[in-house]
Motif scaffolding. Structure first.
Motif, PDB file in Angstrom:
ATOM      1  N   GLU A 141     -29.366  25.726 -99.472  1.00  0.00           N
ATOM      2  CA  GLU A 141     -30.454  26.423-100.152  1.00  0.00           C
ATOM      3  C   GLU A 141     -30.851  27.645 -99.328  1.00  0.00           C
ATOM      4  N   LEU A 142     -31.055  28.759-100.012  1.00  0.00           N
ATOM      5  CA  LEU A 142     -31.445  29.994 -99.340  1.00  0.00           C
ATOM      6  C   LEU A 142     -32.930  30.244 -99.550  1.00  0.00           C
ATOM      7  N   ASN A 143     -33.679  30.264 -98.476  1.00  0.00           N
ATOM      8  CA  ASN A 143     -35.084  30.668 -98.506  1.00  0.00           C
ATOM      9  C   ASN A 143     -35.167  32.090 -97.986  1.00  0.00           C
ATOM     10  N   ASP A 174     -27.693  42.674 -99.471  1.00  0.00           N
ATOM     11  CA  ASP A 174     -26.276  42.875 -99.828  1.00  0.00           C
ATOM     12  C   ASP A 174     -25.389  41.873 -99.076  1.00  0.00           C
ATOM     13  N   THR A 175     -25.707  41.614 -97.814  1.00  0.00           N
ATOM     14  CA  THR A 175     -24.908  40.686 -97.012  1.00  0.00           C
ATOM     15  C   THR A 175     -25.050  39.262 -97.556  1.00  0.00           C
ATOM     16  N   LEU A 176     -26.264  38.875 -97.905  1.00  0.00           N
ATOM     17  CA  LEU A 176     -26.485  37.534 -98.470  1.00  0.00           C
ATOM     18  C   LEU A 176     -25.801  37.392 -99.830  1.00  0.00           C
ATOM     19  N   ASP A 177     -25.783  38.468-100.604  1.00  0.00           N
ATOM     20  CA  ASP A 177     -25.117  38.425-101.911  1.00  0.00           C
ATOM     21  C   ASP A 177     -23.629  38.129-101.760  1.00  0.00           C
ATOM     22  N   LEU A 178     -23.031  38.661-100.685  1.00  0.00           N
ATOM     23  CA  LEU A 178     -21.608  38.397-100.427  1.00  0.00           C
ATOM     24  C   LEU A 178     -21.348  36.907-100.202  1.00  0.00           C
ATOM     25  N   LEU A 179     -22.360  36.206 -99.693  1.00  0.00           N
ATOM     26  CA  LEU A 179     -22.194  34.794 -99.316  1.00  0.00           C
ATOM     27  C   LEU A 179     -22.763  33.835-100.352  1.00  0.00           C
ATOM     28  N   ASN A 220     -21.737  32.616-103.194  1.00  0.00           N
ATOM     29  CA  ASN A 220     -20.839  31.553-103.639  1.00  0.00           C
ATOM     30  C   ASN A 220     -20.596  30.529-102.535  1.00  0.00           C
ATOM     31  N   LYS A 221     -20.450  31.012-101.293  1.00  0.00           N
ATOM     32  CA  LYS A 221     -20.207  30.117-100.153  1.00  0.00           C
ATOM     33  C   LYS A 221     -21.425  29.229 -99.902  1.00  0.00           C
ATOM     34  N   ILE A 274     -23.706  35.741 -87.985  1.00  0.00           N
ATOM     35  CA  ILE A 274     -24.823  34.805 -87.830  1.00  0.00           C
ATOM     36  C   ILE A 274     -24.926  33.889 -89.043  1.00  0.00           C
ATOM     37  N   PHE A 275     -24.840  34.451 -90.250  1.00  0.00           N
ATOM     38  CA  PHE A 275     -24.949  33.641 -91.463  1.00  0.00           C
ATOM     39  C   PHE A 275     -23.799  32.632 -91.569  1.00  0.00           C
ATOM     40  N   LEU A 276     -22.583  33.083 -91.242  1.00  0.00           N
ATOM     41  CA  LEU A 276     -21.421  32.181 -91.317  1.00  0.00           C
ATOM     42  C   LEU A 276     -21.531  31.065 -90.278  1.00  0.00           C
ATOM     43  N   ASN A 277     -22.041  31.393 -89.096  1.00  0.00           N
ATOM     44  CA  ASN A 277     -22.258  30.349 -88.094  1.00  0.00           C
ATOM     45  C   ASN A 277     -23.274  29.329 -88.588  1.00  0.00           C
ATOM     46  N   ALA A 278     -24.316  29.825 -89.263  1.00  0.00           N
ATOM     47  CA  ALA A 278     -25.331  28.918 -89.811  1.00  0.00           C
ATOM     48  C   ALA A 278     -24.719  27.993 -90.859  1.00  0.00           C
ATOM     49  N   ILE A 279     -23.865  28.556 -91.713  1.00  0.00           N
ATOM     50  CA  ILE A 279     -23.209  27.743 -92.741  1.00  0.00           C
ATOM     51  C   ILE A 279     -22.316  26.684 -92.106  1.00  0.00           C
ATOM     52  N   ASP A 280     -21.567  27.099 -91.079  1.00  0.00           N
ATOM     53  CA  ASP A 280     -20.689  26.144 -90.385  1.00  0.00           C
ATOM     54  C   ASP A 280     -21.488  25.029 -89.718  1.00  0.00           C
ATOM     55  N   ALA A 281     -22.722  25.329 -89.323  1.00  0.00           N
ATOM     56  CA  ALA A 281     -23.556  24.333 -88.642  1.00  0.00           C
ATOM     57  C   ALA A 281     -24.172  23.336 -89.617  1.00  0.00           C
ATOM     58  N   MET A 282     -23.984  23.569 -90.928  1.00  0.00           N
ATOM     59  CA  MET A 282     -24.556  22.673 -91.941  1.00  0.00           C
ATOM     60  C   MET A 282     -23.456  22.164 -92.874  1.00  0.00           C
ATOM     61  N   PRO A 283     -22.511  21.382 -92.363  1.00  0.00           N
ATOM     62  CA  PRO A 283     -21.374  20.957 -93.180  1.00  0.00           C
ATOM     63  C   PRO A 283     -21.754  20.062 -94.359  1.00  0.00           C
ATOM     64  N   THR A 284     -22.892  19.415 -94.288  1.00  0.00           N
ATOM     65  CA  THR A 284     -23.321  18.540 -95.393  1.00  0.00           C
ATOM     66  C   THR A 284     -24.463  19.145 -96.183  1.00  0.00           C
TER      67      THR A 284
END
Length: 198
Positions: A124-126, A109-114, A116-117, A150-160
């Motif tokens: 890519e989500l594995n 459910d948490t990953l589903d929220l993200l 679109n982001k 944690i997920f949002l921090n991971a996204i921020d750490a991968m700007p490209t």
């Protein structure tokens, strides 16, 4: 030698006073760091709002400017509101409400929220969730917030762009959640601060 002159009771009292002074000093440092962090977080959205406010009288009839201002203003006000809510939660955290929770479903459910982001940021989500439905007694709202952070921090750490891997395993009633990203990681000088609020 002069530090240890006196009776045992006097020395004990002096030690207790010194401990209290050290504790108070640490509290002041924590408050100073907290205030600095809040000021930094608030200043950025306020700067954007102030810039657009200053240009508003000259460009109030410009549809493109108004559209851009409306979008940015809403976003920056949302950031300030979010910070205020974090402060309130930090000052008076709500007590956890424990209940049996399907942990894999909560992660999904948490990953589903993200979703679109993740797509917008070319990530890519594995996802490898254990086929076993495993239930843990926890506060689902607080746990989901921790996962989101944690997920949002991971996204921020991968700007490209990059890959976010989420894996759950169950071995002998031990449930493990592994989260990894292909981002730059945390700078060594920042590691010691990762559990500090704000």
């Amino acid at each position: 030698r002069s530090l240890f002159i006196g009776t045992q009771q006097e020395i004990a009292a002096e030690n207790e006073l010194l401990r209290k002074e050290v504790t108070q000093s640490e509290k002041h440092k924590a408050v100073a760091a907290l205030a600095s962090g809040i000021a930094h977080e608030v200043r950025n959205p306020l700067t954007a709002l102030k810039t657009f406010y200053e240009h508003f009288p000259q460009k109030k009839n410009d549809p493109e400017f108004l559209a851009k201002f409306t979008q940015i203003a809403g976003k920056e006000i949302g950031r300030i509101e979010g910070l205020i809510q974090q402060l309130l939660d930090f000052a008076k955290p709500s007590p956890p409400s424990f209940r049996e929770t399907d942990i894999n479903k909560l992660i999904q459910d948490t990953l589903d929220l993200l979703a679109n982001k993740l797509e917008t940021n070319h990530i890519e989500l594995n996802q490898h969730l254990s086929p076993n439905n495993y239930h843990l007694k926890l506060d689902p709202n607080q746990f989901k917030q921790a996962l989101l952070n944690i997920f949002l921090n991971a996204i921020d750490a991968m700007p490209t762009g990059g890959t976010l891997t989420v894996r759950t395993t169950l071995h002998s009633s031990r449930f493990t959640i592994n989260i990894a990203d292909t981002g730059s990681g945390i700078a060594p000088e920042d590691l010691k601060h990762i559990f500090e609020p704000f």
